[in-house]
Design a protein around this motif. Sequence first.
Motif, short mmCIF file in Angstrom:
data_model
loop_
_atom_site.label_atom_id
_atom_site.label_comp_id
_atom_site.label_asym_id
_atom_site.label_seq_id
_atom_site.Cartn_x
_atom_site.Cartn_y
_atom_site.Cartn_z
N TRP A 8 0.85 -1.19 0.00
CA TRP A 8 0.00 0.00 0.00
C TRP A 8 0.89 1.25 0.00
CZ3 TRP A 8 -5.49 0.51 0.76
CH2 TRP A 8 -6.17 -0.71 0.68
N THR A 9 0.52 2.21 -0.81
CA THR A 9 1.26 3.48 -0.84
C THR A 9 0.77 4.36 0.31
OG1 THR A 9 -0.35 4.62 -2.24
CG2 THR A 9 1.41 3.38 -3.37
N LYS A 10 1.56 5.38 0.64
CA LYS A 10 1.16 6.33 1.69
C LYS A 10 -0.17 7.00 1.31
CE LYS A 10 5.77 7.37 3.37
NZ LYS A 10 6.83 8.37 3.54
N GLU A 11 -0.31 7.34 0.03
CA GLU A 11 -1.53 8.00 -0.43
C GLU A 11 -2.75 7.09 -0.26
OE1 GLU A 11 1.33 7.85 -2.28
OE2 GLU A 11 1.95 9.93 -1.94
N GLU A 12 -2.57 5.81 -0.59
CA GLU A 12 -3.68 4.86 -0.44
C GLU A 12 -4.08 4.72 1.02
OE1 GLU A 12 -3.37 1.57 -3.98
OE2 GLU A 12 -1.84 1.50 -2.42
N LEU A 13 -3.09 4.64 1.90
CA LEU A 13 -3.37 4.51 3.33
C LEU A 13 -4.08 5.75 3.87
CD1 LEU A 13 -0.11 2.74 4.55
CD2 LEU A 13 -2.41 1.75 4.40
N LEU A 14 -3.65 6.93 3.41
CA LEU A 14 -4.32 8.17 3.83
C LEU A 14 -5.78 8.19 3.35
CD1 LEU A 14 -1.49 10.81 3.27
CD2 LEU A 14 -2.47 10.07 5.47
N THR A 15 -5.99 7.77 2.11
CA THR A 15 -7.35 7.71 1.56
C THR A 15 -8.19 6.74 2.37
OG1 THR A 15 -6.56 8.26 -0.66
CG2 THR A 15 -8.70 7.14 -0.50
N LEU A 16 -7.63 5.59 2.66
CA LEU A 16 -8.35 4.58 3.44
C LEU A 16 -8.71 5.11 4.82
CD1 LEU A 16 -9.26 1.55 3.33
CD2 LEU A 16 -7.14 1.04 4.55
N LYS A 17 -7.73 5.73 5.49
CA LYS A 17 -7.97 6.25 6.85
C LYS A 17 -9.00 7.37 6.86
CE LYS A 17 -3.48 4.97 8.71
NZ LYS A 17 -2.14 5.41 9.14
N GLU A 18 -9.01 8.19 5.83
CA GLU A 18 -9.97 9.30 5.78
C GLU A 18 -11.38 8.83 5.42
OE1 GLU A 18 -10.82 13.53 3.48
OE2 GLU A 18 -8.88 12.53 3.19
N TRP A 19 -11.48 7.95 4.44
CA TRP A 19 -12.79 7.65 3.87
C TRP A 19 -13.43 6.34 4.33
CZ3 TRP A 19 -15.26 11.52 1.89
CH2 TRP A 19 -14.53 12.60 1.41
N TYR A 20 -12.66 5.35 4.74
CA TYR A 20 -13.27 4.07 5.14
C TYR A 20 -14.25 4.23 6.31
CZ TYR A 20 -13.77 -0.92 6.05
OH TYR A 20 -14.29 -2.18 6.23
N PRO A 21 -13.92 5.02 7.34
CA PRO A 21 -14.89 5.18 8.44
C PRO A 21 -16.19 5.87 8.01
CG PRO A 21 -12.69 5.80 9.17
CD PRO A 21 -12.63 5.63 7.67
N LYS A 22 -16.13 6.65 6.93
CA LYS A 22 -17.32 7.36 6.44
C LYS A 22 -18.08 6.56 5.40
CE LYS A 22 -14.77 11.67 6.88
NZ LYS A 22 -14.07 12.72 6.14
N GLU A 23 -17.35 5.91 4.50
CA GLU A 23 -17.96 5.26 3.35
C GLU A 23 -17.96 3.73 3.40
OE1 GLU A 23 -16.83 8.52 -0.10
OE2 GLU A 23 -15.60 6.72 0.06
N GLY A 24 -17.17 3.17 4.32
CA GLY A 24 -17.05 1.71 4.33
C GLY A 24 -16.44 1.22 3.03
N ILE A 25 -16.94 0.12 2.53
CA ILE A 25 -16.35 -0.50 1.33
C ILE A 25 -16.53 0.35 0.08
CG2 ILE A 25 -18.31 -1.92 0.63
CD1 ILE A 25 -14.53 -2.82 0.62
#
Length: 144
Positions: A8-25
């Motif tokens: 996973w890239t840093k950008e992908e991890l940041l995206t995941l951390k920001e959006w997964y709690p809001k959008e889920g899958i």
Amino acid sequence: MSVEKRLWTKEELLTLKEWYPKEGIRVIERLPGRNRSMITQQARRQGLSAPCDDWSRREIAILKKWYPVEGSNVTARLNGKSKNAVRSQAQREKLVHKARWSEDEDEILRLYYPTEGACAAERLKGRTRESVRQHAQKLGIRCE
């Protein structure tokens, strides 16, 4: 379409951390090249959780149609959903898995329940004494 395994890239991890709690899958749309399984596993590793409404209308429709028949085995129709997730969502939707009785099982009950009572459950794989009692009562079979 096959997705190759990569870090996973840093950008992908940041995206995941920001959006997964809001959008889920649904964050999958923001992470090209990542599939449902990769995303949920990485989210778990990061200690992230999805919102409870992480089920699409299509998935709920599949659950409502097939859970009463297949129980948690409906996971095969719901890509990436665990049996626990399926059971939890089924409970929220007030769905019940109705395990059907076969004609062979009914015949075993007719033969053995009158003399063995609920102990006839030992002859029926996956059936409890209580389910045997209830089904015998439904069939009008009494223990002597």
